[in-house]
Design a protein around this motif. Sequence first.
Motif, PDB file in Angstrom:
ATOM      1  N   GLY A 103      97.986  63.597 -79.863  1.00 42.39           N
ATOM      2  CA  GLY A 103      97.061  62.487 -79.617  1.00 42.39           C
ATOM      3  C   GLY A 103      97.046  62.539 -78.053  1.00 42.39           C
ATOM      4  N   VAL A 104      97.390  63.787 -77.295  1.00 39.99           N
ATOM      5  CA  VAL A 104      97.388  63.466 -75.957  1.00 39.99           C
ATOM      6  C   VAL A 104      96.462  64.999 -75.313  1.00 39.99           C
ATOM      7  CG1 VAL A 104      99.615  62.791 -75.806  1.00 39.99           C
ATOM      8  CG2 VAL A 104      99.277  65.166 -76.224  1.00 39.99           C
ATOM      9  N   ALA A 105      95.406  65.176 -76.214  1.00 37.45           N
ATOM     10  CA  ALA A 105      94.799  66.399 -75.849  1.00 37.45           C
ATOM     11  C   ALA A 105      93.685  65.997 -74.608  1.00 37.45           C
ATOM     12  CB  ALA A 105      93.848  66.672 -76.988  1.00 37.45           C
ATOM     13  N   HIS A 106      93.505  64.671 -74.493  1.00 40.98           N
ATOM     14  CA  HIS A 106      92.586  64.173 -73.601  1.00 40.98           C
ATOM     15  C   HIS A 106      93.202  64.122 -72.163  1.00 40.98           C
ATOM     16  CE1 HIS A 106      94.626  60.992 -75.279  1.00 40.98           C
ATOM     17  NE2 HIS A 106      94.562  60.017 -74.486  1.00 40.98           N
ATOM     18  N   ARG A 107      94.432  64.136 -72.273  1.00 40.27           N
ATOM     19  CA  ARG A 107      95.253  63.936 -70.960  1.00 40.27           C
ATOM     20  C   ARG A 107      95.643  65.245 -70.271  1.00 40.27           C
ATOM     21  NH1 ARG A 107      99.920  60.055 -73.001  1.00 40.27           N
ATOM     22  NH2 ARG A 107      98.602  58.689 -73.922  1.00 40.27           N
ATOM     23  N   ILE A 108      95.461  66.406 -71.269  1.00 43.96           N
ATOM     24  CA  ILE A 108      95.854  67.784 -70.627  1.00 43.96           C
ATOM     25  C   ILE A 108      94.701  68.856 -70.512  1.00 43.96           C
ATOM     26  CG2 ILE A 108      97.056  69.601 -71.549  1.00 43.96           C
ATOM     27  CD1 ILE A 108      98.978  67.780 -73.385  1.00 43.96           C
ATOM     28  N   GLU A 109      95.027  69.418 -69.245  1.00 47.32           N
ATOM     29  CA  GLU A 109      94.067  70.713 -69.170  1.00 47.32           C
ATOM     30  C   GLU A 109      94.741  71.771 -69.193  1.00 47.32           C
ATOM     31  OE1 GLU A 109      90.789  72.412 -65.711  1.00 47.32           O
ATOM     32  OE2 GLU A 109      91.988  70.490 -65.252  1.00 47.32           O
ATOM     33  N   THR A 110      94.556  72.803 -70.072  1.00 47.03           N
ATOM     34  CA  THR A 110      94.952  73.927 -70.204  1.00 47.03           C
ATOM     35  C   THR A 110      94.249  75.205 -69.480  1.00 47.03           C
ATOM     36  OG1 THR A 110      95.925  73.271 -72.302  1.00 47.03           O
ATOM     37  CG2 THR A 110      95.997  75.580 -71.784  1.00 47.03           C
ATOM     38  N   ILE A 111      95.056  75.794 -68.439  1.00 47.90           N
ATOM     39  CA  ILE A 111      94.227  77.011 -67.813  1.00 47.90           C
ATOM     40  C   ILE A 111      94.652  78.380 -68.100  1.00 47.90           C
ATOM     41  CG2 ILE A 111      93.190  77.777 -65.447  1.00 47.90           C
ATOM     42  CD1 ILE A 111      93.623  74.965 -64.653  1.00 47.90           C
ATOM     43  N   ILE A 112      93.895  79.090 -68.629  1.00 47.83           N
ATOM     44  CA  ILE A 112      94.477  80.452 -69.145  1.00 47.83           C
ATOM     45  C   ILE A 112      94.211  81.459 -68.260  1.00 47.83           C
ATOM     46  CG2 ILE A 112      94.053  82.195 -71.040  1.00 47.83           C
ATOM     47  CD1 ILE A 112      92.716  79.883 -72.718  1.00 47.83           C
ATOM     48  N   GLY A 113      95.214  82.341 -68.104  1.00 45.94           N
ATOM     49  CA  GLY A 113      95.311  83.285 -67.009  1.00 45.94           C
ATOM     50  C   GLY A 113      96.817  83.341 -66.253  1.00 45.94           C
ATOM     51  N   PRO A 114      96.482  84.430 -65.488  1.00 45.55           N
ATOM     52  CA  PRO A 114      97.996  84.457 -64.697  1.00 45.55           C
ATOM     53  C   PRO A 114      98.352  83.391 -63.884  1.00 45.55           C
ATOM     54  CG  PRO A 114      96.682  86.616 -64.414  1.00 45.55           C
ATOM     55  CD  PRO A 114      95.898  85.741 -65.085  1.00 45.55           C
ATOM     56  N   ALA A 115      99.430  82.606 -63.991  1.00 46.48           N
ATOM     57  CA  ALA A 115      99.505  81.197 -63.215  1.00 46.48           C
ATOM     58  C   ALA A 115      99.333  81.383 -61.995  1.00 46.48           C
ATOM     59  CB  ALA A 115     100.858  80.515 -63.896  1.00 46.48           C
ATOM     60  N   THR A 116      99.582  82.631 -61.015  1.00 46.73           N
ATOM     61  CA  THR A 116      99.520  82.561 -59.621  1.00 46.73           C
ATOM     62  C   THR A 116      97.829  82.414 -59.361  1.00 46.73           C
ATOM     63  OG1 THR A 116      99.244  84.905 -59.891  1.00 46.73           O
ATOM     64  CG2 THR A 116     101.403  84.031 -58.901  1.00 46.73           C
ATOM     65  N   GLU A 117      97.006  83.211 -60.156  1.00 46.92           N
ATOM     66  CA  GLU A 117      95.642  82.873 -59.865  1.00 46.92           C
ATOM     67  C   GLU A 117      94.937  81.827 -60.268  1.00 46.92           C
ATOM     68  OE1 GLU A 117      93.641  86.332 -61.836  1.00 46.92           O
ATOM     69  OE2 GLU A 117      95.120  87.878 -61.073  1.00 46.92           O
ATOM     70  N   SER A 118      95.679  81.037 -61.316  1.00 47.83           N
ATOM     71  CA  SER A 118      94.995  79.828 -61.728  1.00 47.83           C
ATOM     72  C   SER A 118      95.353  78.798 -60.589  1.00 47.83           C
ATOM     73  CB  SER A 118      95.598  79.419 -63.249  1.00 47.83           C
ATOM     74  OG  SER A 118      95.293  80.127 -64.069  1.00 47.83           O
ATOM     75  N   ALA A 119      96.657  78.684 -60.116  1.00 44.59           N
ATOM     76  CA  ALA A 119      97.228  78.266 -59.203  1.00 44.59           C
ATOM     77  C   ALA A 119      96.343  78.197 -57.921  1.00 44.59           C
ATOM     78  CB  ALA A 119      98.587  78.120 -58.688  1.00 44.59           C
ATOM     79  N   GLU A 120      96.024  79.235 -57.547  1.00 41.18           N
ATOM     80  CA  GLU A 120      95.312  79.488 -56.307  1.00 41.18           C
ATOM     81  C   GLU A 120      93.876  78.971 -56.453  1.00 41.18           C
ATOM     82  OE1 GLU A 120      96.841  81.365 -53.916  1.00 41.18           O
ATOM     83  OE2 GLU A 120      94.919  80.843 -52.504  1.00 41.18           O
ATOM     84  N   ARG A 121      93.372  78.945 -57.647  1.00 42.35           N
ATOM     85  CA  ARG A 121      91.786  78.208 -57.746  1.00 42.35           C
ATOM     86  C   ARG A 121      92.144  76.746 -57.673  1.00 42.35           C
ATOM     87  NH1 ARG A 121      91.052  81.602 -61.963  1.00 42.35           N
ATOM     88  NH2 ARG A 121      91.566  80.193 -63.634  1.00 42.35           N
ATOM     89  N   LEU A 122      93.199  76.376 -58.063  1.00 40.66           N
ATOM     90  CA  LEU A 122      93.284  74.789 -57.963  1.00 40.66           C
ATOM     91  C   LEU A 122      93.560  74.409 -56.572  1.00 40.66           C
ATOM     92  CD1 LEU A 122      95.907  74.155 -60.650  1.00 40.66           C
ATOM     93  CD2 LEU A 122      93.740  73.381 -60.964  1.00 40.66           C
TER      94      LEU A 122
END
Length: 221
Positions: free
Chosen positions: A106-125
């Motif tokens: 029941g928490v899917a609406h609070r969570i964003e899952t970003i797929i990929g190498p975390a260094t790249e995902s964090a860089e995008r953020l």
Amino acid sequence: ESTVDWRAVDEYFASTLLQEDGALVAARNAGLATTMPNAEVAANQGAFLKLLAQISGARRVLEFGTLAGYSTIWLARAVGEQGQVVTLELEPENAAIAEENFLAAGVAHRIETIIGPATESAERLINDATEAFDFVFIDADKPNNPAYLAAALRLTCPGAIIVIDNVVRDGAVAEAASADPRVQGVRRVAEDIAAHPELDGTALQTVGEKGWDGLIIARRH
Ligand code: SAM
């Protein structure tokens, strides 16, 4: 002398103190179908993360390493209805399993899952000027711990809490000459925290169903 072991103590406290409901049990069991079976935090550690996030008043959580979303669910429950968790996962199959678990919890609406190498995902953020996070849980590939701390520092404000998992590794962390890149990832991130003028940190060793390990907890001031 007691004949019970760490696992029995974890089981005792988990069954006595914790509110691990069916959705969390299902998420833990779903870990067996991921690329890293049994790599989620223990129940008492999930509850500890939730308490830490609540004690710090966290509303926006960033997680490195989703797996089946077990820790993510504890954190999503900590931030409450107005909160958000962004979780970074390399493996699409793990992320798919996690997203099913988020729906069931029941928490899917609070969570964003970003797929990929975390260094790249964090860089995008960072490039997207994402709103600052106030709690970061680092629990992905351990050699990249220093990179994840560096990203966390670009994505948080003063007051933020940063928790890093698996920092003891059966004691191997104390071996300065270890050839294990995971151990070196922990040692380097500990040195980075010590050297950073805005970070106070400590480490707690843990024993339990996951063996001998521990957490670094740091606060940005
Ligand atoms: N936090 C989870 C929990 O307690 O329920 C456990 C995470 S598990 C220890 C580590 C996860 O990090 C795995 O799902 C793995 O696929 C993921 N991972 C490994 N390398 C990664 C990378 N470069 N970027 C993002 N995720 C990665």
